[in-house]
Design a protein around this motif. Structure first.
Motif, PDB file in Angstrom:
ATOM      1  N   PHE A 298      19.090  49.854  64.445  1.00  0.00           N
ATOM      2  CA  PHE A 298      20.307  50.280  64.485  1.00  0.00           C
ATOM      3  C   PHE A 298      21.416  50.625  66.201  1.00  0.00           C
ATOM      4  CE2 PHE A 298      23.492  54.164  64.526  1.00  0.00           C
ATOM      5  CZ  PHE A 298      24.257  53.782  63.335  1.00  0.00           C
ATOM      6  N   ASP A 299      20.435  50.189  66.990  1.00  0.00           N
ATOM      7  CA  ASP A 299      20.848  49.667  68.899  1.00  0.00           C
ATOM      8  C   ASP A 299      21.808  49.038  69.184  1.00  0.00           C
ATOM      9  OD1 ASP A 299      18.459  49.499  68.450  1.00  0.00           O
ATOM     10  OD2 ASP A 299      18.127  50.973  70.608  1.00  0.00           O
ATOM     11  N   GLU A 300      20.925  47.612  68.342  1.00  0.00           N
ATOM     12  CA  GLU A 300      21.434  46.794  68.643  1.00  0.00           C
ATOM     13  C   GLU A 300      22.804  46.170  67.605  1.00  0.00           C
ATOM     14  OE1 GLU A 300      18.571  44.144  66.387  1.00  0.00           O
ATOM     15  OE2 GLU A 300      16.607  45.108  67.716  1.00  0.00           O
ATOM     16  N   LEU A 301      23.979  46.626  68.791  1.00  0.00           N
ATOM     17  CA  LEU A 301      25.201  46.965  68.599  1.00  0.00           C
ATOM     18  C   LEU A 301      25.743  45.215  67.894  1.00  0.00           C
ATOM     19  CD1 LEU A 301      26.478  49.647  71.012  1.00  0.00           C
ATOM     20  CD2 LEU A 301      25.862  49.701  69.247  1.00  0.00           C
ATOM     21  N   ASN A 302      25.344  44.284  68.131  1.00  0.00           N
ATOM     22  CA  ASN A 302      26.085  42.837  67.816  1.00  0.00           C
ATOM     23  C   ASN A 302      25.151  43.262  66.822  1.00  0.00           C
ATOM     24  OD1 ASN A 302      27.769  42.486  70.139  1.00  0.00           O
ATOM     25  ND2 ASN A 302      26.517  42.634  71.113  1.00  0.00           N
ATOM     26  N   ASN A 303      24.604  43.241  65.902  1.00  0.00           N
ATOM     27  CA  ASN A 303      23.561  42.493  65.524  1.00  0.00           C
ATOM     28  C   ASN A 303      24.271  43.367  63.276  1.00  0.00           C
ATOM     29  OD1 ASN A 303      21.890  41.647  63.039  1.00  0.00           O
ATOM     30  ND2 ASN A 303      20.291  42.640  64.110  1.00  0.00           N
ATOM     31  N   GLU A 304      25.010  42.494  62.203  1.00  0.00           N
ATOM     32  CA  GLU A 304      25.630  43.416  61.409  1.00  0.00           C
ATOM     33  C   GLU A 304      24.262  43.945  60.720  1.00  0.00           C
ATOM     34  OE1 GLU A 304      25.421  38.935  58.404  1.00  0.00           O
ATOM     35  OE2 GLU A 304      27.262  39.318  59.743  1.00  0.00           O
ATOM     36  N   LYS A 305      22.852  43.482  61.002  1.00  0.00           N
ATOM     37  CA  LYS A 305      22.122  44.038  59.778  1.00  0.00           C
ATOM     38  C   LYS A 305      21.390  45.621  60.755  1.00  0.00           C
ATOM     39  CE  LYS A 305      20.066  39.841  58.504  1.00  0.00           C
ATOM     40  NZ  LYS A 305      18.498  39.054  58.566  1.00  0.00           N
ATOM     41  N   ARG A 306      22.288  45.765  61.126  1.00  0.00           N
ATOM     42  CA  ARG A 306      22.055  47.346  62.421  1.00  0.00           C
ATOM     43  C   ARG A 306      22.593  48.000  60.932  1.00  0.00           C
ATOM     44  NH1 ARG A 306      26.615  49.582  64.345  1.00  0.00           N
ATOM     45  NH2 ARG A 306      24.653  51.288  65.584  1.00  0.00           N
ATOM     46  N   HIS A 307      23.223  48.426  60.446  1.00  0.00           N
ATOM     47  CA  HIS A 307      23.279  49.827  59.643  1.00  0.00           C
ATOM     48  C   HIS A 307      22.683  50.078  58.494  1.00  0.00           C
ATOM     49  CE1 HIS A 307      27.496  50.665  61.386  1.00  0.00           C
ATOM     50  NE2 HIS A 307      27.498  48.857  61.391  1.00  0.00           N
ATOM     51  N   ASP A 308      21.617  49.194  58.211  1.00  0.00           N
ATOM     52  CA  ASP A 308      20.473  48.981  57.079  1.00  0.00           C
ATOM     53  C   ASP A 308      18.722  49.541  57.710  1.00  0.00           C
ATOM     54  OD1 ASP A 308      21.994  48.126  54.620  1.00  0.00           O
ATOM     55  OD2 ASP A 308      22.156  45.949  55.275  1.00  0.00           O
ATOM     56  N   SER A 309      18.690  49.263  58.926  1.00  0.00           N
ATOM     57  CA  SER A 309      17.715  49.682  59.618  1.00  0.00           C
ATOM     58  C   SER A 309      17.204  51.025  59.247  1.00  0.00           C
ATOM     59  CB  SER A 309      17.926  49.710  61.144  1.00  0.00           C
ATOM     60  OG  SER A 309      18.635  50.655  61.428  1.00  0.00           O
ATOM     61  N   THR A 310      16.246  51.375  58.427  1.00  0.00           N
ATOM     62  CA  THR A 310      15.820  52.981  57.707  1.00  0.00           C
ATOM     63  C   THR A 310      13.980  52.807  58.120  1.00  0.00           C
ATOM     64  OG1 THR A 310      16.572  51.839  56.321  1.00  0.00           O
ATOM     65  CG2 THR A 310      15.082  53.321  55.626  1.00  0.00           C
ATOM     66  N   LEU A 311      13.443  54.005  58.866  1.00  0.00           N
ATOM     67  CA  LEU A 311      12.850  54.453  59.262  1.00  0.00           C
ATOM     68  C   LEU A 311      11.794  55.566  57.945  1.00  0.00           C
ATOM     69  CD1 LEU A 311      10.163  55.027  60.819  1.00  0.00           C
ATOM     70  CD2 LEU A 311      10.888  56.825  61.601  1.00  0.00           C
ATOM     71  N   PHE A 312      10.760  55.676  57.039  1.00  0.00           N
ATOM     72  CA  PHE A 312      10.371  55.557  56.172  1.00  0.00           C
ATOM     73  C   PHE A 312       9.412  56.899  57.281  1.00  0.00           C
ATOM     74  CE2 PHE A 312      11.707  51.871  53.858  1.00  0.00           C
ATOM     75  CZ  PHE A 312      12.315  52.877  52.396  1.00  0.00           C
ATOM     76  N   ILE A 313       9.466  58.274  56.772  1.00  0.00           N
ATOM     77  CA  ILE A 313       8.431  58.773  57.513  1.00  0.00           C
ATOM     78  C   ILE A 313       7.852  59.515  55.687  1.00  0.00           C
ATOM     79  CG2 ILE A 313       7.973  61.000  58.383  1.00  0.00           C
ATOM     80  CD1 ILE A 313      10.391  61.262  60.001  1.00  0.00           C
ATOM     81  N   THR A 314       6.402  58.872  56.250  1.00  0.00           N
ATOM     82  CA  THR A 314       5.888  59.454  55.371  1.00  0.00           C
ATOM     83  C   THR A 314       4.398  60.543  55.277  1.00  0.00           C
ATOM     84  OG1 THR A 314       4.043  57.551  55.708  1.00  0.00           O
ATOM     85  CG2 THR A 314       5.858  56.710  54.108  1.00  0.00           C
ATOM     86  N   GLU A 315       3.679  60.746  54.101  1.00  0.00           N
ATOM     87  CA  GLU A 315       2.417  61.285  54.594  1.00  0.00           C
ATOM     88  C   GLU A 315       1.214  60.005  54.035  1.00  0.00           C
ATOM     89  OE1 GLU A 315       1.802  64.556  51.420  1.00  0.00           O
ATOM     90  OE2 GLU A 315       4.154  64.074  50.169  1.00  0.00           O
ATOM     91  N   GLY A 316       0.354  61.051  55.110  1.00  0.00           N
ATOM     92  CA  GLY A 316      -1.217  60.347  54.659  1.00  0.00           C
ATOM     93  C   GLY A 316      -0.774  58.865  54.594  1.00  0.00           C
ATOM     94  N   ASP A 317      -2.304  58.056  54.341  1.00  0.00           N
ATOM     95  CA  ASP A 317      -2.614  57.056  54.130  1.00  0.00           C
ATOM     96  C   ASP A 317      -2.019  56.207  53.218  1.00  0.00           C
ATOM     97  OD1 ASP A 317      -2.993  56.966  56.970  1.00  0.00           O
ATOM     98  OD2 ASP A 317      -5.748  57.179  55.981  1.00  0.00           O
ATOM     99  N   SER A 318      -1.968  56.999  51.832  1.00  0.00           N
ATOM    100  CA  SER A 318      -1.741  56.057  50.826  1.00  0.00           C
ATOM    101  C   SER A 318      -0.721  55.655  50.553  1.00  0.00           C
ATOM    102  CB  SER A 318      -2.767  57.504  49.513  1.00  0.00           C
ATOM    103  OG  SER A 318      -2.095  58.096  49.657  1.00  0.00           O
ATOM    104  N   ALA A 319       0.859  56.587  50.510  1.00  0.00           N
ATOM    105  CA  ALA A 319       2.015  56.794  50.270  1.00  0.00           C
ATOM    106  C   ALA A 319       2.448  55.616  51.941  1.00  0.00           C
ATOM    107  CB  ALA A 319       2.543  57.718  50.470  1.00  0.00           C
ATOM    108  N   SER A 320       1.835  55.749  52.904  1.00  0.00           N
ATOM    109  CA  SER A 320       2.200  55.210  53.583  1.00  0.00           C
ATOM    110  C   SER A 320       1.883  53.285  53.298  1.00  0.00           C
ATOM    111  CB  SER A 320       2.371  55.334  55.030  1.00  0.00           C
ATOM    112  OG  SER A 320       0.234  55.389  55.026  1.00  0.00           O
TER     113      SER A 320
END
Length: 632
Positions: A397-419
Motif C-alpha cells: 500500500f505504501d507504493e504510491l505509484n502502483n495502481e495495485k496498492r489498494h488491493d494489498s491485503t494482510l490476512f491474520i490467521t490462527e494456527g498452521d492449518s488455516a494459514s
C-alpha cells in the motif's frame, strides 16, 4: 522452441474514445474498484463525483439544499443551483474536457477542474440519467455504459432550477457491490461540516452543521476523553480544529475545497509542522515533536484556486500556492497557526496547562519504553530477515505509484492449518499472511510497552509498518481470518482489542476487516453451492432438490486450498469494522474485555441459547412456512 515475436505495425496502434478508455482503465479515474466494503471503494467515489458538482454550485452561492436518495443500488442527486445550460447537457456528461470549471469566474475554488468526474460516472454506470431544469424549461438525456440511448427534447417545466443526476453502478465492473450506510453518512457529514448553511437531505435524514470543523471533531471524538475543549480557529479560506485525547497515535482529517484528502498532502504536513513549532515557542521548551503530537486529534480545511492533486481521485494535495499571487501553502498555514494558536493559548491559560500536562505525560511514556523499544526493534529487524510468521506479497500500500496498492491485503490467521490453506491459494502479488501462535494476549488496560515486550505483537506492528503512524502502512486491508467457532471468535476479539487499544486510527480509516468464510457446502453431482448462513443453506437445499451432500466447515483448515481460492479472490466477502459516532473505545473494550461486569453477565444470560434451542427454532420456522403454504 523459439519465442514468437509480436509484430509491431500500424494495426497495433489503437485510439480509444473517452468511454472505452475509462472502462478499460477505471483505476486512473476513480482509484480502486472494490465491492463497497472499503470506504475508498469506487462506488463511493462515483457518489462523490456527482455531489461535488452540486457542492461547487453551492459554493458559488447557488442553492443551499441538496436532496440525495440511494435505494436498490440506484443513486439520485438533486441540487437547486443554476442547472447545466440546456444546450450543453449531453456534452457536460459525455465529452472529456468539457465543463464550466475552466472559467474561473463561473467556478472559483472548486474541486472538479478537469471535467472528468461526471463522465467517469456515466461510463462506469449501467444506467445514467441527467436532467437540467433552467428558467422554466428542462432537458433530459439517458445513457447506458456511457452510450447515449435517449436524447429527450427540451420541454416546459415548472420545477425549481437545478440539476438531477441518477445512476446505477455497472455490476460487471463493481462486482457484488453494496453501499454501506455508515460510509455514506460519513461522506455526507463531511460535506455538511465543510459547508455551513448547506442542508443535505439523504433518505429522509437531514445533515446540517453550524460550526464546521468544531462539529466534525465533536462527532469524531468522545468528548469525555478529551484533555481540553476543542480549539477552533477560522480565517479567510482556512479553518482548523484540534485537541488532545487519551488514545494512542495521531488522528487527522484534512480537506481542500471541500474534498476529503484522505492521504493528506502539503496542507496537513504544514499543520503538523506549525503546531509543533508554535507549542515549542509558546512554552519556550524544545519538546520532542512526537510528544507534542501524540494523541492529537486535528482537522484542517483550506480553499485555494486551482488546487494540484497527485491523482484524479484527489486524495492528496500537491505543492501549490495559497492563491495566484499568494505564498506557498506551507508558509500560509504556518503563519496562520503561529498567530491564531499562540493567541488562543495566551487567552486560555487552562487549555495551555492541560496541553502541557498531556505533552509531559507523552514524554514520560516515550522514555519509559525507550529501552525495550530499541531492543524489540532490533529483534524485529533480525526476524524480518526470516520471519516465519509473515508470508509477504510483492506489492504494498505504501507504493504510491502502483495502481495495485489498494488491493494489498494482510490476512491474520490462527494456527498452521488455516494459514496453510490461505498461503497455498492466495494471490502472491497482493495477499500476505501473518500466522498467530494460539491465542494472543488480552492487552486491554495495558500500556503500549506491551506491544514491544510481546514478540508476536511487535512482529505484527513491524509487518504493518505502523509504529510511527499510518503514513507508511504496508497493506490497505488487514483481514482477521479466524474459525467461526468459540475459539475463533475469542481470537477475533483479542485482535480487535489490540488494534482498538493501540492503533485506533487504523480502524477509523477503514483498514480493518473480518473475513467471512462459508459455513456449509451443499452439492450434488452437477452443482456446488457455498453457504454463509442457515438461510443460504436452506435455499441451496431447495434449489438443488433431492438429498444433496451437506458439509459443515468447522475451521478454515478444513477447507481445501483449491476451494479457499474462491473465497479470497474476486468473490471475497469482507465485513468492515466500523466505529459508530456514539462508540467510546474505552467503554467498548471495558465492557467486552475488562473484568466480568454485572452488565455483561446479564447480557450473556439473556441472550444465551443452547444448540437444542437453535435446532428447535429452525424447525419451528420451517413448520410455520409449511403451514403458511398450506393455508394459501
Amino acid at each position: 522452441m523459439a519465442k514468437t515475436k509480436t509484430e509491431y505495425t500500424e494495426d497495433s496502434i489503437r485510439s480509444l474514445d473517452w468511454r472505452e478508455h475509462i472502462r478499460l482503465r477505471p483505476g486512473m479515474y476513480i482509484g480502486k474498484l472494490g465491492d463497497g466494503s472499503g470506504q475508498d471503494d469506487g462506488i463511493y467515489v462515483l457518489v462523490k463525483e456527482i455531489i461535488d458538482n452540486s457542492i461547487d454550485e453551492h459554493m458559488m452561492g447557488n442553492g443551499n439544499v441538496i436532496d440525495i436518495s440511494i435505494s436498490d443500488n440506484k443513486v439520485e442527486v438533486r441540487d437547486y443551483g443554476r442547472g447545466i445550460p440546456l444546450g450543453k447537457v449531453i456534452d457536460c456528461v459525455s465529452k472529456i474536457n468539457t465543463g464550466g470549471k475552466y472559467d474561473s469566474g463561473a467556478f472559483q475554488k472548486s474541486v472538479g477542474l478537469n471535467g472528468v468526474g461526471t463522465k467517469a460516472v456515466n461510463a462506469l454506470s449501467s444506467y445514467f440519467r441527467v436532467q437540467s431544469i433552467r428558467d422554466g424549461r428542462t432537458k433530459v438525456a439517458e445513457f447506458e455504459k456511457g452510450v447515449l440511448i435517449n436524447d429527450h427534447k427540451e420541454t416546459k417545466c415548472d420545477q425549481k432550477n437545478g440539476t438531477l443526476m441518477s445512476f446505477i453502478p455497472d455490476d460487471t465492473i463493481f462486482k457484488h457491490f453494496r453501499f454501506i450506510p455508515e460510509y455514506l453518512e460519513d461522506q455526507l457529514w463531511n460535506y455538511a461540516f465543510l459547508n455551513a448553511g448547506l442542508t443535505i437531505n439523504y433518505n429522509g435524514k437531514k445533515y446540517y452543521s453550524q460550526n464546521g470543523l468544531l462539529d466534525l471533531l465533536k462527532r469524531k471524538t468522545d468528548e469525555e476523553s478529551l484533555r481540553y475543549p476543542i480549539i477552533h480557529l477560522k480565517g479567510h479560506d482556512i479553518e482548523i480544529a484540534l485537541t488532545h485525547a487519551n488514545q494512542y497515535g495521531e488522528e487527522y482529517y484534512s480537506f481542500v475545497n471541500g474534498q476529503y484528502t484522505t492521504q493528506g498532502g502539503t496542507h496537513l504536513a504544514a499543520l503538523k509542522e506549525a503546531v509543533v513549532k508554535t507549542v515549542r515557542e509558546f512554552f519556550k521548551k524544545d519538546f520532542d515533536a512526537s510528544d507534542i503530537r501524540a494523541s492529537i486529534v486535528g482537522a484542517i480545511a483550506v480553499r485555494v484556486q486551482e488546487p494540484v492533486f497527485e491523482s484524479q481521485t484527489k486524495t492528496k494535495l500537491g505543492s501549490i500556492n495559497a492563491g495566484p499571487d499568494g505564498p506557498a501553502i506551507r508558509t500560509w498555514v504556518n503563519e496562520f497557526v503561529k498567530k491564531e494558536l499562540d493567541n488562543y493559548l495566551h487567552k486560555n491559560s487552562a487549555v495551555a496547562d492541560a496541553l502541557l500536562k498531556r505533552i509531559l505525560q507523552s514524554e514520560r511514556e516515550r522514555k519509559d519504553i525507550a529501552g525495550i523499544k530499541k531492543l524489540a526493534n532490533e529483534r524485529a529487524k533480525k526476524a524480518n530477515l526470516h520471519n516465519k510468521k509473515l508470508r509477504d506479497c510483492r506489492f504494498h500500500f505504501d507504493e504510491l505509484n502502483n495502481e495495485k496498492r489498494h488491493d494489498s491485503t494482510l490476512f491474520i490467521t490462527e494456527g498452521d492449518s488455516a494459514s496453510g490453506s490461505i498461503t497455498k491459494s492466495r494471490n502472491v502479488e497482493l495477499q500476505a499472511v501473518f500466522s498467530l501462535r494460539g491465542k494472543p494476549l488480552n492487552c486491554f488496560g495495558l500500556t503500549k510497552k506491551i506491544v514491544y515486550e510481546n514478540e508476536e505483537f511487535n512482529l505484527l506492528q513491524h509487518a504493518l509498518n505502523i509504529e510511527d503512524g499510518l503514513e507508511n502502512l504496508r497493506y490497505n486491508r488487514i483481514v482477521i481470518a479466524t474459525d467461526a467457532d468459540v475459539d475463533g471468535m475469542h481470537i477475533r476479539l483479542l485482535m480487535l482489542t489490540f488494534f482498538l487499544q493501540f492503533f485506533p486510527d487504523l480502524v477509523r480509516n477503514g483498514h480493518l476487516f473480518i473475513l467471512e468464510t462459508p459455513l456449509f457446502r451443499v452439492r450434488n453431482k452437477k452443482e456446488t453451492i457455498y453457504c454463509y448462513s442457515e438461510e443460504e443453506k436452506r435455499a441451496a437445499i431447495k434449489k438443488l432438490g433431492g438429498k444433496p451432500e451437506i458439509t459443515r466447515f468447522k475451521g478454515l483448515g478444513e477447507i481445501s486450498p483449491d476451494e479457499f481460492g474462491a473465497f479470497i479472490g474476486e468473490d471475497i466477502r469482507l465485513e468492515p469494522i466500523l466505529l459508530q459516532k456514539e462508540t467510546s473505545i474505552q467503554k467498548l473494550l471495558n465492557y467486552y474485555m475488562g473484568k466480568n461486569t454485572p452488565e455483561r453477565q446479564q447480557f450473556i444470560i439473556e441472550n444465551l441459547k443452547v444448540e437444542k434451542d437453535l435446532v428447535e427454532s429452525d424447525e419451528k420456522d420451517a413448520l410455520r412456512k409449511e403451514a403458511s403454504v398450506m393455508e394459501i
